[in-house]
Design a protein around this motif. Structure first.
Motif, PDB file in Angstrom:
ATOM      1  N   ILE A  63      41.208  71.427 121.551  1.00  0.00           N
ATOM      2  CA  ILE A  63      40.448  72.553 121.007  1.00  0.00           C
ATOM      3  C   ILE A  63      39.606  73.195 122.099  1.00  0.00           C
ATOM      4  O   ILE A  63      39.508  74.423 122.182  1.00  0.00           O
ATOM      5  N   ALA A  64      39.010  72.383 122.954  1.00  0.00           N
ATOM      6  CA  ALA A  64      38.211  72.931 124.055  1.00  0.00           C
ATOM      7  C   ALA A  64      39.083  73.768 124.990  1.00  0.00           C
ATOM      8  O   ALA A  64      38.667  74.848 125.420  1.00  0.00           O
ATOM      9  N   LEU A  65      40.269  73.290 125.296  1.00  0.00           N
ATOM     10  CA  LEU A  65      41.171  74.063 126.160  1.00  0.00           C
ATOM     11  C   LEU A  65      41.565  75.387 125.514  1.00  0.00           C
ATOM     12  O   LEU A  65      41.586  76.427 126.169  1.00  0.00           O
ATOM     13  N   ILE A  66      41.877  75.358 124.241  1.00  0.00           N
ATOM     14  CA  ILE A  66      42.286  76.582 123.544  1.00  0.00           C
ATOM     15  C   ILE A  66      41.140  77.588 123.510  1.00  0.00           C
ATOM     16  O   ILE A  66      41.329  78.772 123.784  1.00  0.00           O
ATOM     17  N   CYS A  67      39.946  77.110 123.193  1.00  0.00           N
ATOM     18  CA  CYS A  67      38.803  78.023 123.067  1.00  0.00           C
ATOM     19  C   CYS A  67      38.316  78.524 124.424  1.00  0.00           C
ATOM     20  O   CYS A  67      37.943  79.686 124.556  1.00  0.00           O
ATOM     21  N   GLU A  68      38.296  77.684 125.426  1.00  0.00           N
ATOM     22  CA  GLU A  68      37.796  78.082 126.739  1.00  0.00           C
ATOM     23  C   GLU A  68      38.782  78.956 127.496  1.00  0.00           C
ATOM     24  O   GLU A  68      38.381  79.706 128.367  1.00  0.00           O
ATOM     25  N   ARG A  69      40.048  78.855 127.185  1.00  0.00           N
ATOM     26  CA  ARG A  69      41.053  79.654 127.887  1.00  0.00           C
ATOM     27  C   ARG A  69      40.788  81.144 127.709  1.00  0.00           C
ATOM     28  O   ARG A  69      40.879  81.916 128.642  1.00  0.00           O
ATOM     29  N   ALA A 104      46.373  84.475 117.787  1.00  0.00           N
ATOM     30  CA  ALA A 104      47.127  83.384 118.414  1.00  0.00           C
ATOM     31  C   ALA A 104      46.226  82.162 118.597  1.00  0.00           C
ATOM     32  O   ALA A 104      46.657  81.027 118.366  1.00  0.00           O
ATOM     33  N   ARG A 105      44.986  82.389 118.985  1.00  0.00           N
ATOM     34  CA  ARG A 105      44.045  81.278 119.152  1.00  0.00           C
ATOM     35  C   ARG A 105      43.794  80.604 117.805  1.00  0.00           C
ATOM     36  O   ARG A 105      43.790  79.382 117.702  1.00  0.00           O
ATOM     37  N   ARG A 106      43.602  81.412 116.761  1.00  0.00           N
ATOM     38  CA  ARG A 106      43.375  80.869 115.429  1.00  0.00           C
ATOM     39  C   ARG A 106      44.581  80.052 114.965  1.00  0.00           C
ATOM     40  O   ARG A 106      44.423  78.951 114.421  1.00  0.00           O
ATOM     41  N   ASP A 107      45.779  80.567 115.207  1.00  0.00           N
ATOM     42  CA  ASP A 107      46.990  79.852 114.801  1.00  0.00           C
ATOM     43  C   ASP A 107      47.116  78.520 115.532  1.00  0.00           C
ATOM     44  O   ASP A 107      47.510  77.515 114.933  1.00  0.00           O
ATOM     45  N   ARG A 108      46.770  78.508 116.802  1.00  0.00           N
ATOM     46  CA  ARG A 108      46.858  77.254 117.566  1.00  0.00           C
ATOM     47  C   ARG A 108      45.837  76.233 117.092  1.00  0.00           C
ATOM     48  O   ARG A 108      46.135  75.039 117.006  1.00  0.00           O
TER      49      ARG A 108
END
Length: 76
Positions: free
Chosen positions: A55-61, A6-10
């Motif tokens: 991208i920072a929000l997606i990765c840090e979440r 899901a992270r990769r898709d986002r």
């Protein structure tokens, strides 16, 4: 926890949105000046900052949840 797929898709969707927003037909819409600064420069830096922030929000979440092993409940 946000799954890796899901992270990769986002992130891939965000990349696609960035490419679309920095495409010449969209970029050509911004001309003139805003507070003495060319609108094109503001647009470029605004899109750049938004993409990096997203991208920072997606990765840090998912990073905080990965540190505890993905557990939803505290250890007993």
């Amino acid at each position: 926890m946000l799954r890796k797929t899901a992270r990769r898709d986002r992130v891939l969707a965000l990349f696609g949105a960035g490419v679309l927003l920095l495409n010449p037909p969209i970029v050509n819409l911004f001309s003139g000046y805003v507070f003495g600064v060319p609108a094109l420069y503001l647009y470029f830096f605004g899109v750049w900052a938004l993409v990096i922030g997203a991208i920072a929000l997606i990765c840090e979440r998912g990073a905080g949840q990965a540190a505890d092993g993905g557990r939803d409940t505290p250890p007993q």
